[in-house]
Design a protein around this motif. Structure first.
Motif, PDB file in Angstrom:
ATOM      1  N   SER A  15       0.831  -1.218   0.000  1.00 54.25           N
ATOM      2  CA  SER A  15       0.000   0.000   0.000  1.00 54.25           C
ATOM      3  C   SER A  15       0.860   1.261   0.000  1.00 54.25           C
ATOM      4  O   SER A  15       2.094   1.192   0.145  1.00 54.25           O
ATOM      5  N   MET A  17       3.066   4.496  -0.352  1.00 59.37           N
ATOM      6  CA  MET A  17       4.255   4.856  -1.134  1.00 59.37           C
ATOM      7  C   MET A  17       5.049   3.643  -1.600  1.00 59.37           C
ATOM      8  O   MET A  17       5.602   3.656  -2.702  1.00 59.37           O
ATOM      9  N   ASP A  36       5.683  -7.266   2.655  1.00 58.65           N
ATOM     10  CA  ASP A  36       4.688  -6.630   3.507  1.00 58.65           C
ATOM     11  C   ASP A  36       4.085  -7.740   4.346  1.00 58.65           C
ATOM     12  O   ASP A  36       4.372  -8.905   4.095  1.00 58.65           O
ATOM     13  N   ARG A  37       3.207  -7.409   5.302  1.00 62.83           N
ATOM     14  CA  ARG A  37       2.501  -8.499   6.002  1.00 62.83           C
ATOM     15  C   ARG A  37       1.294  -8.966   5.198  1.00 62.83           C
ATOM     16  O   ARG A  37       0.855 -10.088   5.303  1.00 62.83           O
ATOM     17  N   MET A  63       7.924  -6.947   9.752  1.00 61.94           N
ATOM     18  CA  MET A  63       9.127  -6.183  10.096  1.00 61.94           C
ATOM     19  C   MET A  63       9.347  -6.062  11.602  1.00 61.94           C
ATOM     20  O   MET A  63      10.352  -5.505  12.039  1.00 61.94           O
ATOM     21  N   TYR A 154       7.363   7.563  17.185  1.00 61.58           N
ATOM     22  CA  TYR A 154       7.466   7.589  15.713  1.00 61.58           C
ATOM     23  C   TYR A 154       8.601   8.530  15.299  1.00 61.58           C
ATOM     24  O   TYR A 154       9.477   8.167  14.502  1.00 61.58           O
ATOM     25  N   THR A 189      -1.981   8.578   2.307  1.00 63.74           N
ATOM     26  CA  THR A 189      -1.955   7.115   2.419  1.00 63.74           C
ATOM     27  C   THR A 189      -2.738   6.714   3.675  1.00 63.74           C
ATOM     28  O   THR A 189      -3.299   7.556   4.366  1.00 63.74           O
TER      29      THR A 189
HETATM   30  N1  LIG Z   1       1.975   9.193   4.544  1.00 71.73           N
HETATM   31  C1  LIG Z   1       2.705  10.107   5.092  1.00 71.73           C
HETATM   32  O1  LIG Z   1       2.257  11.268   5.239  1.00 71.73           O
HETATM   33  C2  LIG Z   1       4.130   9.803   5.512  1.00 71.73           C
HETATM   34  C3  LIG Z   1       4.949  10.883   5.877  1.00 71.73           C
HETATM   35  C4  LIG Z   1       6.266  10.627   6.250  1.00 71.73           C
HETATM   36  C5  LIG Z   1       6.749   9.339   6.261  1.00 71.73           C
HETATM   37  N2  LIG Z   1       5.931   8.294   5.925  1.00 71.73           N
HETATM   38  C6  LIG Z   1       6.526   6.945   5.981  1.00 71.73           C
HETATM   39  O2  LIG Z   1       6.393   6.322   4.713  1.00 71.73           O
HETATM   40  C7  LIG Z   1       6.387   4.904   4.867  1.00 71.73           C
HETATM   41  C8  LIG Z   1       5.250   4.338   4.042  1.00 71.73           C
HETATM   42  O3  LIG Z   1       4.013   4.735   4.631  1.00 71.73           O
HETATM   43  P1  LIG Z   1       2.735   5.144   3.768  1.00 71.73           P
HETATM   44  O4  LIG Z   1       2.484   6.556   4.028  1.00 71.73           O
HETATM   45  O5  LIG Z   1       2.869   4.646   2.402  1.00 71.73           O
HETATM   46  O6  LIG Z   1       1.589   4.365   4.579  1.00 71.73           O
HETATM   47  P2  LIG Z   1       0.931   2.939   4.405  1.00 71.73           P
HETATM   48  O7  LIG Z   1       0.156   2.891   3.151  1.00 71.73           O
HETATM   49  O8  LIG Z   1       0.221   2.653   5.687  1.00 71.73           O
HETATM   50  O9  LIG Z   1       2.190   1.989   4.262  1.00 71.73           O
HETATM   51  C9  LIG Z   1       2.866   1.450   5.352  1.00 71.73           C
HETATM   52  C10 LIG Z   1       3.205   0.025   4.992  1.00 71.73           C
HETATM   53  O10 LIG Z   1       3.936  -0.597   6.053  1.00 71.73           O
HETATM   54  C11 LIG Z   1       3.433  -1.912   6.229  1.00 71.73           C
HETATM   55  N3  LIG Z   1       3.677  -2.390   7.575  1.00 71.73           N
HETATM   56  C12 LIG Z   1       3.241  -1.865   8.747  1.00 71.73           C
HETATM   57  N4  LIG Z   1       3.652  -2.632   9.763  1.00 71.73           N
HETATM   58  C13 LIG Z   1       4.369  -3.647   9.221  1.00 71.73           C
HETATM   59  C14 LIG Z   1       5.057  -4.774   9.750  1.00 71.73           C
HETATM   60  N5  LIG Z   1       5.088  -5.033  11.075  1.00 71.73           N
HETATM   61  N6  LIG Z   1       5.682  -5.606   8.907  1.00 71.73           N
HETATM   62  C15 LIG Z   1       5.647  -5.393   7.581  1.00 71.73           C
HETATM   63  N7  LIG Z   1       5.012  -4.354   6.994  1.00 71.73           N
HETATM   64  C16 LIG Z   1       4.389  -3.500   7.830  1.00 71.73           C
HETATM   65  C17 LIG Z   1       1.939  -1.756   5.940  1.00 71.73           C
HETATM   66  O11 LIG Z   1       1.333  -2.937   5.533  1.00 71.73           O
HETATM   67  P3  LIG Z   1       0.581  -3.986   6.457  1.00 71.73           P
HETATM   68  O12 LIG Z   1       0.073  -3.266   7.670  1.00 71.73           O
HETATM   69  O13 LIG Z   1      -0.456  -4.552   5.601  1.00 71.73           O
HETATM   70  O14 LIG Z   1       1.661  -4.975   6.774  1.00 71.73           O
HETATM   71  C18 LIG Z   1       1.940  -0.791   4.767  1.00 71.73           C
HETATM   72  O15 LIG Z   1       2.051  -1.470   3.539  1.00 71.73           O
HETATM   73  C19 LIG Z   1       6.279   4.651   6.370  1.00 71.73           C
HETATM   74  O16 LIG Z   1       7.527   4.261   6.859  1.00 71.73           O
HETATM   75  C20 LIG Z   1       5.871   5.999   6.942  1.00 71.73           C
HETATM   76  O17 LIG Z   1       6.337   6.163   8.251  1.00 71.73           O
HETATM   77  C21 LIG Z   1       4.635   8.502   5.558  1.00 71.73           C
END
Ligand SMILES: NC(=O)c1ccc[n+]([C@@H]2O[C@H](COP(=O)([O-])OP(=O)(O)OC[C@H]3O[C@@H](n4cnc5c(N)ncnc54)[C@H](OP(=O)(O)O)[C@@H]3O)[C@@H](O)[C@H]2O)c1
Length: 264
Positions: A15, A17, A36-37, A63, A154, A189
């Motif tokens: 999902s 990014m 991913d999970r 992870m 975080y 996201t």
């Molecule tokens: N969106 C923002 O505004 C933003 C801003 C700054 C940084 N980020 C960072 O960008 C990265 C991607 O996040 P996103 O915004 O794309 O959100 P997202 O769609 O929620 O993606 C996060 C991903 O991490 C996976 N994940 C969570 N826990 C996990 C685990 N224990 N083992 C394996 N996979 C796991 C989730 O999948 P499952 O839960 O299905 O495993 C999901 O696919 C993250 O590191 C986040 O901190 C996001």
């Protein structure tokens, strides 16, 4: 750097990014290992990758489980995968105050966002060096550059990534290892929906920050541009990124703003 004919391992690929970057890179006819999970989410990403003419291998991974990470990495390497790029997006966020967040939540966030990333990096880096080089990228955040209410663990986990990867780069640039730390602002996201609250439950809401953020597809274009240019830090997002400069050059203003900006 170009993505053609290289092998990339991307976490968080079901999902947001991680998925969008996987799809963007797949346009360059390469081979992707996606983790991913969420196995169903990975299958969906894999179908899109294959429809671009790239190859894909699915490796479900939690992870928070360092032993499983090491085992999976060993299996992938012993199958002869020559990984050029390891791009880690898996992560969880937080919505709770320091005073209410139990230590076990702090540990879980550090486990997924920091120790999981470190474990996978350590498992793959020696093979990258042996292969003559490679590229590591990790999703940090603007709150990896400054603290922000309701994000203590975080923010700490993302700050820790900067120290780890900056050191790794200093030690390994002689080995042709490139590092890109991706500093995300606000991207639309599910990150806020799956953020954990003080009771360890999902926050369950798309916060205004994310709702008004750029799309993951637009973020993926910014990220891939940064990766191609081998940028050490890649800022990803919109006008909110100004906070990074404010924290650096006008710290007194940052301290005022951090109290005022709505964290939810
Ligand atoms: N969106 C923002 O505004 C933003 C801003 C700054 C940084 N980020 C960072 O960008 C990265 C991607 O996040 P996103 O915004 O794309 O959100 P997202 O769609 O929620 O993606 C996060 C991903 O991490 C996976 N994940 C969570 N826990 C996990 C685990 N224990 N083992 C394996 N996979 C796991 C989730 O999948 P499952 O839960 O299905 O495993 C999901 O696919 C993250 O590191 C986040 O901190 C996001």
């Amino acid at each position: 750097m170009n993505f053609n004919n290289k092998v990339f391992w991307i976490t968080g690929a079901s999902s947001g990014m991680g998925k969008a970057v996987s799809i963007e890179i797949a346009k360059s006819k390469c081979r992707l290992i996606i983790s991913d999970r969420d196995a169903a989410g990975l299958t969906e990403t894999a179908k899109i990758i294959e429809s671009s003419g790239s190859q894909v291998r699915i490796e479900p991974l939690d992870m928070s489980d360092s032993a499983a990470i090491m085992q999976t990495a060993e299996k992938v390497l012993s199958d002869g995968e020559k990984i050029f790029g390891l791009y880690q997006f898996a992560g969880i966020s937080q919505r709770s105050l320091v005073t209410e967040n139990p230590l076990e939540n702090d540990r879980l966030i550090m486990e997924v966002n920091f120790f999981g990333v470190v474990a996978l990096t350590k498992a793959i880096l020696p093979s990258m060096i042996e292969n003559g080089g490679g590229q590591l990228a990790v999703a940090s955040s603007i709150v990896g550059k400054f603290g922000f209410p309701y994000r203590s663990a975080y923010s700490a986990s993302k700050h820790a990534l900067h120290g780890f990867f900056e050191t790794l780069l200093a030690e390994n640039s002689k080995n042709n290892i490139k590092v890109s730390v991706l500093i995300g602002g606000r991207i639309r996201t599910n990150i806020s929906k799956f953020a954990i609250d003080k009771d360890g439950n999902e926050h369950g809401k798309l916060d205004a920050g994310q709702a008004n953020g750029i799309s993951p597809e637009k973020a993926a274009i910014q990220i891939c541009r940064g990766l191609r240019r081998e940028k050490k830090e890649v800022l990803v997002g919109g006008s909110e990124l100004i906070m990074v400069q404010i924290r650096r050059f006008l710290p007194a203003l940052y301290y005022k703003l951090a109290k005022k900006i709505s964290p939810l």
